[in-house]
Scaffold this active site. Structure first.
Site, mmCIF file in Angstrom:
data_model
loop_
_atom_site.group_PDB
_atom_site.id
_atom_site.type_symbol
_atom_site.label_atom_id
_atom_site.label_comp_id
_atom_site.label_asym_id
_atom_site.label_seq_id
_atom_site.Cartn_x
_atom_site.Cartn_y
_atom_site.Cartn_z
ATOM 1 N N GLY A 51 -26.357 -1.911 -15.464
ATOM 2 C CA GLY A 51 -26.411 -2.769 -17.143
ATOM 3 C C GLY A 51 -27.239 -3.829 -17.141
ATOM 4 O O GLY A 51 -27.640 -4.272 -18.301
ATOM 5 N N ASP A 108 -15.771 -8.460 -19.008
ATOM 6 C CA ASP A 108 -14.689 -7.940 -20.101
ATOM 7 C C ASP A 108 -13.379 -8.401 -19.511
ATOM 8 O O ASP A 108 -12.787 -9.499 -19.892
ATOM 9 C CB ASP A 108 -14.959 -6.494 -20.140
ATOM 10 C CG ASP A 108 -14.252 -5.605 -21.040
ATOM 11 O OD1 ASP A 108 -13.361 -6.140 -21.769
ATOM 12 O OD2 ASP A 108 -13.904 -4.315 -20.917
ATOM 13 N N THR A 112 -14.151 -6.938 -12.321
ATOM 14 C CA THR A 112 -15.339 -6.657 -11.316
ATOM 15 C C THR A 112 -15.998 -8.008 -11.175
ATOM 16 O O THR A 112 -16.316 -8.270 -9.778
ATOM 17 C CB THR A 112 -16.484 -6.085 -12.559
ATOM 18 O OG1 THR A 112 -15.878 -4.952 -13.102
ATOM 19 C CG2 THR A 112 -17.671 -5.824 -11.636
ATOM 20 N N LEU A 113 -15.851 -8.988 -11.895
ATOM 21 C CA LEU A 113 -16.637 -10.264 -11.340
ATOM 22 C C LEU A 113 -15.708 -11.053 -10.397
ATOM 23 O O LEU A 113 -16.274 -11.625 -9.367
ATOM 24 C CB LEU A 113 -16.752 -11.288 -12.718
ATOM 25 C CG LEU A 113 -17.475 -12.517 -12.177
ATOM 26 C CD1 LEU A 113 -18.844 -12.463 -11.683
ATOM 27 C CD2 LEU A 113 -17.553 -13.543 -13.611
ATOM 28 N N ARG A 170 -29.481 3.074 -22.710
ATOM 29 C CA ARG A 170 -29.949 1.987 -22.114
ATOM 30 C C ARG A 170 -31.237 1.201 -22.379
ATOM 31 O O ARG A 170 -31.487 -0.107 -22.588
ATOM 32 C CB ARG A 170 -30.041 1.880 -20.469
ATOM 33 C CG ARG A 170 -28.635 2.095 -19.734
ATOM 34 C CD ARG A 170 -28.831 1.895 -18.320
ATOM 35 N NE ARG A 170 -27.865 2.710 -17.614
ATOM 36 C CZ ARG A 170 -26.733 2.441 -17.346
ATOM 37 N NH1 ARG A 170 -26.430 1.068 -17.470
ATOM 38 N NH2 ARG A 170 -25.601 2.852 -16.631
#
Ligand code: 5GP
Length: 200
Positions: A51, A108, A112-113, A170
């Site tokens: 992304g 979000d 993940t981070l 995308r």
């Protein structure tokens, strides 16, 4: 910020147009350039596939600095109500002693981070910071520091400018908000005729 697009039966609208994206990404590039103006070695920008690739491409061209680029891919899946994240493509660089910038499309929930940061800190970088194009801060589950933010956005599902729905959409220069995600889930091709003139 918004402009209604009629094709797709009102299922989507332009959320952030290309000019606004370019302006903000340009400013983020300047910010990062300043951050590393006196760095001993070029920072390594790590883009999270897939992304953030479009954002990365524009960001590094806006940075008046020497940089290195690397990529990581992760997958996340839910089991027993817990979300598990794992690395499916790892870095080519050894980041020990280097300044590292995680380049994200969207933060979000923050899961993940948080996982990525933990995994990168273990490798002993000189410094680690994050730049994200979009921050859905209202949806955060895990508090996580994000040093450079393009846009703080509400809880809307977005596609375009690198971001997908089931692998599609995308490659649009503008960023779109999906107004009816359930409809798109039932008909994943719903936005194709409106977004792409030569739809098949
Ligand atoms: P987090 O672990 O912070 O919940 O998830 C971040 C990832 O979820 C993003 O990198 C992105 O892949 C995905 N994501 C979250 N919100 C959106 C959205 O509105 N649109 C798209 N296309 N992906 C999203």
């Amino acid at each position: 910020m918004t402009e209604v697009a009629t094709a797709g039966g009102g299922a989507y609208e332009i959320f952030i147009g290309r000019e606004r994206l370019a302006e903000r990404v340009g400013a983020l590039g300047e910010e990062l350039g300043e951050r590393f103006a006196n760095a001993p070695e070029p920072p390594i920008l790590i883009a999270v596939l897939k992304g953030s690739t479009m954002f990365l491409a524009d960001l590094i061209r806006a940075m008046p600095a020497d940089v290195a680029v690397d990529f990581m891919a992760i997958s996340s899946y839910s089991s027993n109500e817990a979300t598990q994240v794992r690395i499916v493509k790892d870095l080519e660089h050894d980041i020990t002693g280097r300044d590292v910038v995680i380049v994200e499309d969207i933060v979000d929930t923050g899961l993940t981070l948080t996982y990525l940061k933990r995994s990168l800190v273990e490798r002993g970088p000189r410094s680690l910071c994050t730049v994200t194009l979009l921050d859905k801060s209202a949806r955060r589950i895990v508090p996580v520091e994000v040093e450079h933010i393009g846009f703080d956005i509400p809880d809307v599902f977005v596609v375009g400018y690198g971001m997908d729905f089931q692998g599609r959409y995308r490659n649009t220069p503008d960023l779109y908000a999906v107004k009816d995600l359930a409809r798109l889930a039932n008909d994943p091709l719903l936005l194709v005729p409106g977004l792409f003139a030569s739809a098949h």
